[in-house]
Write an enzyme that holds these catalytic residues in place. Structure first.
Site, PDB file in Angstrom:
ATOM      1  N   GLY A  29       0.807  -1.219   0.000  1.00  0.00           N
ATOM      2  CA  GLY A  29       0.000   0.000   0.000  1.00  0.00           C
ATOM      3  C   GLY A  29       0.834   1.260   0.000  1.00  0.00           C
ATOM      4  O   GLY A  29       0.297   2.353  -0.128  1.00  0.00           O
ATOM      5  N   CYS A  30       2.151   1.111   0.155  1.00  0.00           N
ATOM      6  CA  CYS A  30       3.052   2.262   0.089  1.00  0.00           C
ATOM      7  C   CYS A  30       3.562   2.405  -1.340  1.00  0.00           C
ATOM      8  O   CYS A  30       3.977   1.420  -1.953  1.00  0.00           O
ATOM      9  CB  CYS A  30       4.247   2.074   1.022  1.00  0.00           C
ATOM     10  N   GLU A  31       3.528   3.620  -1.844  1.00  0.00           N
ATOM     11  CA  GLU A  31       4.056   3.871  -3.183  1.00  0.00           C
ATOM     12  C   GLU A  31       5.574   3.707  -3.189  1.00  0.00           C
ATOM     13  O   GLU A  31       6.148   3.180  -4.122  1.00  0.00           O
ATOM     14  CB  GLU A  31       3.670   5.287  -3.599  1.00  0.00           C
ATOM     15  N   SER A  32       6.217   4.153  -2.130  1.00  0.00           N
ATOM     16  CA  SER A  32       7.662   3.980  -1.972  1.00  0.00           C
ATOM     17  C   SER A  32       7.915   2.635  -1.303  1.00  0.00           C
ATOM     18  O   SER A  32       7.014   2.058  -0.702  1.00  0.00           O
ATOM     19  CB  SER A  32       8.240   5.077  -1.080  1.00  0.00           C
TER      20      SER A  32
END
Length: 148
Positions: free
Chosen positions: A64-67
């Site tokens: 769920g984290c873009e990074s």
């Protein structure tokens, strides 16, 4: 079959951020504008130690984290400790804010923790991009799940 690497108990206990939730909220309340808050986030990110490369594994990545962000959890004497890192500096600072609020807390304290309220208190609600907000909420959810 490779064995999954896990940080030692000493590594979890060694991570002591130089602030507590109340002091962090006060620091951010004193920041006059978004640029000053952003600077504080970046400074907090620098205070987190970098994860060893052998701990930057897919199984520890927060979905769920873009990074890229990695999270490890350990329960020691009924309290929860986390080690986390990101390859993005702003995300690393946001992780530090979450760890300040959750490290060394009991399951019930972490369950009662409201990331929305916390980030509103810090003056960050509405300041972060939707993708950063989603990533931050994914990290908070992973912390809560680990503490259950």
């Amino acid at each position: 079959m490779s064995q999954q690497v896990q940080p030692s108990a000493e590594q979890f206990l060694a991570l002591t951020l130089e602030s507590d939730t109340a002091a962090t909220v006060e620091l951010f309340e004193q920041a006059g504008n978004w640029q000053e808050r952003y600077r504080q986030i970046m400074l907090l990110g620098k205070s987190l130690p970098k994860l060893d490369d052998n701990l930057r594994v897919e199984s520890a990545q927060v979905r769920g984290c873009e990074s890229n962000a990695w999270l490890y959890h350990s329960e020691i004497d009924g309290k929860h400790y986390f080690i986390a890192d990101s390859d993005a500096r702003i995300v690393k600072g946001l992780i530090a804010l979450l760890l300040i609020a959750c490290n060394g807390k009991t399951s019930s304290e972490i369950t009662a923790f409201s990331p929305d309220s916390y980030f509103t208190q810090l003056g960050l609600q509405g300041q972060l991009s939707p993708s950063r907000t989603n990533g931050l909420l994914a990290l908070a959810k992973a912390i809560k799940l680990a503490a259950e």
